[in-house]
Design an enzyme around this catalytic site. Structure first.
Site, short mmCIF file in Angstrom:
data_model
loop_
_atom_site.label_atom_id
_atom_site.label_comp_id
_atom_site.label_asym_id
_atom_site.label_seq_id
_atom_site.Cartn_x
_atom_site.Cartn_y
_atom_site.Cartn_z
CB ALA A 60 -0.94 -0.30 1.32
CD GLU A 120 9.61 -0.60 6.02
OE1 GLU A 120 8.27 -0.86 5.88
OE2 GLU A 120 10.26 -1.90 7.23
NE ARG A 177 -8.69 -17.23 3.33
CZ ARG A 177 -7.87 -16.31 2.92
NH1 ARG A 177 -7.11 -15.84 3.66
NH2 ARG A 177 -7.30 -16.81 1.00
CD GLU A 227 -3.51 -6.97 7.10
OE1 GLU A 227 -2.41 -7.54 6.40
OE2 GLU A 227 -3.46 -7.73 8.30
NE ARG A 245 -7.08 -11.49 3.84
CZ ARG A 245 -6.65 -11.41 3.46
NH1 ARG A 245 -6.46 -11.04 2.21
NH2 ARG A 245 -5.60 -12.63 3.44
C1 LIG Z 1 2.23 -14.91 3.90
C2 LIG Z 1 0.37 -14.05 3.92
C3 LIG Z 1 0.27 -14.48 3.08
C4 LIG Z 1 -1.13 -13.36 2.06
N1 LIG Z 1 -1.63 -14.12 0.83
C5 LIG Z 1 -2.68 -12.95 0.75
C6 LIG Z 1 -2.60 -13.26 -1.07
O1 LIG Z 1 -2.37 -14.55 -1.62
N2 LIG Z 1 -3.79 -12.46 -1.59
C7 LIG Z 1 -4.00 -11.11 -0.60
O2 LIG Z 1 -4.71 -10.56 -1.10
N3 LIG Z 1 -3.48 -11.06 0.82
C8 LIG Z 1 -2.70 -11.77 1.16
N4 LIG Z 1 -1.97 -11.40 2.27
C9 LIG Z 1 -2.09 -10.42 2.52
C10 LIG Z 1 -1.76 -9.37 2.53
O3 LIG Z 1 -0.29 -9.57 2.13
C11 LIG Z 1 -1.49 -8.11 3.39
O4 LIG Z 1 -2.71 -7.54 3.88
C12 LIG Z 1 -1.18 -6.83 2.90
O5 LIG Z 1 0.10 -7.30 2.23
C13 LIG Z 1 -0.74 -5.76 3.67
O6 LIG Z 1 -0.07 -4.89 2.57
P1 LIG Z 1 0.36 -3.12 3.47
O7 LIG Z 1 1.07 -3.02 2.25
O8 LIG Z 1 -0.46 -2.62 3.95
O9 LIG Z 1 1.17 -4.05 4.42
P2 LIG Z 1 2.60 -4.53 4.65
O10 LIG Z 1 2.89 -5.48 3.56
O11 LIG Z 1 2.59 -5.10 5.83
O12 LIG Z 1 3.37 -3.20 4.88
C14 LIG Z 1 3.59 -2.67 6.05
C15 LIG Z 1 4.85 -1.98 6.35
O13 LIG Z 1 5.17 -0.93 7.47
C16 LIG Z 1 6.37 -0.71 8.06
N5 LIG Z 1 5.57 -0.11 9.54
C17 LIG Z 1 5.02 -0.50 10.19
N6 LIG Z 1 5.09 0.09 11.61
C18 LIG Z 1 5.73 1.61 10.87
C19 LIG Z 1 6.21 2.72 11.45
N7 LIG Z 1 5.48 3.24 12.63
N8 LIG Z 1 7.35 3.13 10.61
C20 LIG Z 1 7.78 2.64 9.95
N9 LIG Z 1 7.32 1.87 9.34
C21 LIG Z 1 6.33 1.06 9.61
C22 LIG Z 1 6.33 -2.46 8.30
O14 LIG Z 1 7.43 -2.84 9.04
C23 LIG Z 1 6.22 -3.11 6.66
O15 LIG Z 1 7.10 -3.09 5.88
C24 LIG Z 1 -1.15 -12.59 2.88
C25 LIG Z 1 -0.75 -12.23 4.06
C26 LIG Z 1 0.43 -13.45 3.90
C27 LIG Z 1 0.94 -12.53 6.05
#
Ligand SMILES: Cc1cc2nc3c(=O)[nH]c(=O)nc-3n(C[C@H](O)[C@H](O)[C@H](O)COP(=O)(O)OP(=O)(O)OC[C@H]3O[C@@H](n4cnc5c(N)ncnc54)[C@H](O)[C@@H]3O)c2cc1C
Length: 572
Positions: free
Chosen positions: A138, A157, A404, A539, A549
């Site tokens: 995201a 990050e 799920r 997320e 979900r």
């Molecule tokens: C094993 C696994 C398999 C999955 N498979 C699927 C799939 O096939 N399809 C699907 O739709 N979804 C899937 N999901 C869910 C999906 O991957 C996640 O919901 C989504 O990638 C979240 O993306 P995001 O960018 O919101 O958060 P993230 O990708 O978790 O990124 C958040 C980032 O913020 C950083 N951060 C946190 N706090 C701070 C802070 N205070 N300061 C600076 N940086 C910070 C973290 O270190 C991280 O790098 C899966 C999840 C997992 C765990």
């Protein structure tokens, strides 16, 4: 190219003229053996090298580089493990300690106290149009989108590498795609996608957000393709879903999503600050968000954001205390599939400036996790569509195509809390799937047998129950009617040996609640008014998935709302 990756030097020059020691050893890393080399001179560590390892390279390599840089700089093993690669760094630390002791270091010399005063001075204030917190799917999408609008953008990050949960994912991406679905006779529409998402989430999401997700997911995929992501032609059905609309990238995991988005950030001139943890949002007297305070290598840096701050910090699945605050049953005994950095810090920061939270009590347990570590990757391919689940007696206990949440609850209530996923030789026609499965058999993670009796014997199941359950199921497939559990996806019988089985359990997987946003991704306060200049995507937000979900919906969630957040913040 203006990308700025904050990295320390990896080695110090050898001091000439003094006796030097050098030793190597093989130690147990997180996922397999690791070979390391340590050099020292006059009780100073001069060089550290990881010669080989079997941990996940995308996560471990940058973490090792960061850990080693700090050990060399501060001459102590009293360095925190790098968030996101804790186990790998702890293994490395143990190995270095072992080698240093062979070179005559004492405990005190291995674990010297860290210097009180910071070694490096950072510029205290940095100014950008848009500051994005979080370098997962995201955050990077928001950063690219904001930069494409002409904004200057920083991504903060907290770990030493990009990716968060996104890079760990199986990376199924749901969207309606007539061109790929029609030849496979898959009837689908945006309305069906909306209904499956909204009703599957027990109507607890905000329907206007679900409508945006389901109607713009295809544009999100096109956006990624324009950035260079290559999409496979396979269309898959997710666990808990009724319509096959899941797309994959060529890699079939999150690594190439992050690679493509990271490259796009570099092209667009986004400044990337690794190891930079946002700690608080800064507000002016009117309540508008004007920046972020962040910690980098024990320094505090203020990031001023002229147009907006975007929260993209992911969920809180790895934070046992926080998840138990919202659901007492999610104790630390449960496995968790998340990156260790998934701690909910963005939600806490938003709450501190008055953000409204929603759906916090809905925390997804993934029902088909690997039993030894809660990961998702070592399953029989297509087992949900082509196989069945049996309990530890050998009987079916649920329709395998249930949601799920229903599956997870049923598995948790089975004796011993785990079940077996069973399939026969018709699980896939793809050679790569067959090779993958044979690998799992060789590693002992999947059991293979030439008959159901043999399978029952190997797994200690009741052979009569197992044979009866499978004969019943096969009759349901023939009749296209499952009177016992009312399963709808009755694709193939289980009657072609060899038979395969693997143990599966639940794992804490996704936190469905988070900060409340509106259609423009503006974060709302308790009066449901936007907090000026604060946006959120991914997320960290609530209200997209509701109480349950649909698998494959988080990737479009990150891309669709990440794009909106980036564009809105840049135009603010
Ligand atoms: C094993 C696994 C398999 C999955 N498979 C699927 C799939 O096939 N399809 C699907 O739709 N979804 C899937 N999901 C869910 C999906 O991957 C996640 O919901 C989504 O990638 C979240 O993306 P995001 O960018 O919101 O958060 P993230 O990708 O978790 O990124 C958040 C980032 O913020 C950083 N951060 C946190 N706090 C701070 C802070 N205070 N300061 C600076 N940086 C910070 C973290 O270190 C991280 O790098 C899966 C999840 C997992 C765990």
């Amino acid at each position: 190219m203006k990308i700025k990756i904050i990295l320390a030097w990896l080695s110090l020059a050898l001091i000439s003229g003094c006796a030097a020691s050098s030793t190597r050893c093989q130690i147990e890393g997180y996922l397999g053996p690791m070979e390391i080399e340590v050099r020292s001179q006059n009780q100073r560590i001069t060089e550290l090298r990881v010669l080989s390892h079997e941990d996940t390279a995308e996560i471990a390599d940058p973490a090792f580089a960061e850990f080693i840089a700090q050990v060399l700089e501060y001459q102590t093993l009293q360095i925190d493990a790098v968030a996101g690669a804790t186990e790998s760094c702890q293994a490395l630390r143990r190995g270095i300690e072992q080698l240093l002791k062979r070179q005559g270091f004492t405990d005190e010399q291995c674990f010297r106290p860290l210097p009180e005063t910071p070694v490096k001075q950072e510029e205290p204030l940095k100014t950008y149009d848009v500051v994005v917190i979080g370098g997962g799917g995201a955050g990077l999408t928001a950063a690219v989108s904001a930069a494409q609008q002409g904004a200057s953008v920083a991504v903060l990050e907290k770990t030493g590498s990009l990716g968060g949960n996104t890079i760990r994912a199986t990376a199924m991406y749901n969207c309606v795609d007539d061109a790929l679905q029609r030849p496979l006779n898959i009837a689908d529409s945006e309305q069906l996608f909306f209904e499956e998402t909204y009703n599957g989430g027990h109507q607890k999401a905000k329907p206007e957000l679900v409508r945006i997700l389901t109607s713009q997911a295809d544009e999100g995929l096109a956006f990624l393709q324009e950035l260079g992501l290559q999409i496979d032609t396979v269309i898959d059905n997710c666990l808990g879903g009724e319509h096959a609309r899941g797309h994959y990238s060529k890699a079939h995991n999150g690594t190439d999503f992050i690679q493509v988005l990271g490259d796009a950030c570099a092209r667009e001139g986004v400044d990337l600050y690794l190891n930079t943890k946002a700690e608080a949002l800064l507000q002016d007297d009117s309540g508008a968000i004007i920046g972020v305070t962040a910690a980098h290598e024990r320094q505090t840096i203020q990031f001023e954001a002229r147009r907006g701050v975007i929260l993209a910090t992911g969920g809180f699945g790895y934070n046992v205390e926080m998840r138990m605050h919202y659901d007492q049953s999610l104790t630390g005994d449960l496995l968790c599939s998340n990156a260790p950095g998934t701690l909910g810090e963005g939600i806490v920061m938003a709450e501190a400036v008055g953000a409204s939270l929603m759906n916090m009590e809905y925390i997804e347990l993934y029902p088909m996790a690997d039993i030894y570590d809660g990961g998702l990757h070592n399953s029989i391919p297509n087992a949900i569509n082509h196989g069945i689940l049996v309990n530890t007696q050998g009987d079916r206990f649920i329709r395998e195509d249930a949601g799920r949440d229903e599956l997870a609850e049923a598995i948790r209530s089975q004796e011993h809390g785990f079940v077996y996923s069973i399939a026969d030789d018709d699980f896939s026609t793809l050679q790569e799937d067959r090779d993958f499965l044979e690998g799992l058999v060789l590693m002992g993670q999947v059991v293979k047998a030439d008959s159901l009796d043999e399978l029952a014997r190997l797994l200690d199941l009741d052979p009569v129950l197992l044979n009866t359950a499978i004969a019943d199921y096969n009759r349901s497939v023939e009749a296209q009617n499952d009177p016992r559990f009312h399963r709808k996806t009755l694709i193939n019988k289980i009657d072609h040996p060899p038979f395969y089985a693997t143990a599966k359990t639940v794992t804490v997987h996704h936190t469905l609640g988070g900060v409340e946003i509106n259609e423009r991704t503006q974060v709302l306060n308790s009066q449901k008014q936007p907090i000026p200049h604060l946006f959120a995507a991914g997320e960290v937000t609530g209200g997209i998935h509701g109480a349950n979900r649909l698998g494959g919906n988080s990737f479009p969630d990150c891309i669709v709302f990440g794009r909106i957040a980036g564009t809105e913040a840049a135009r603010n």
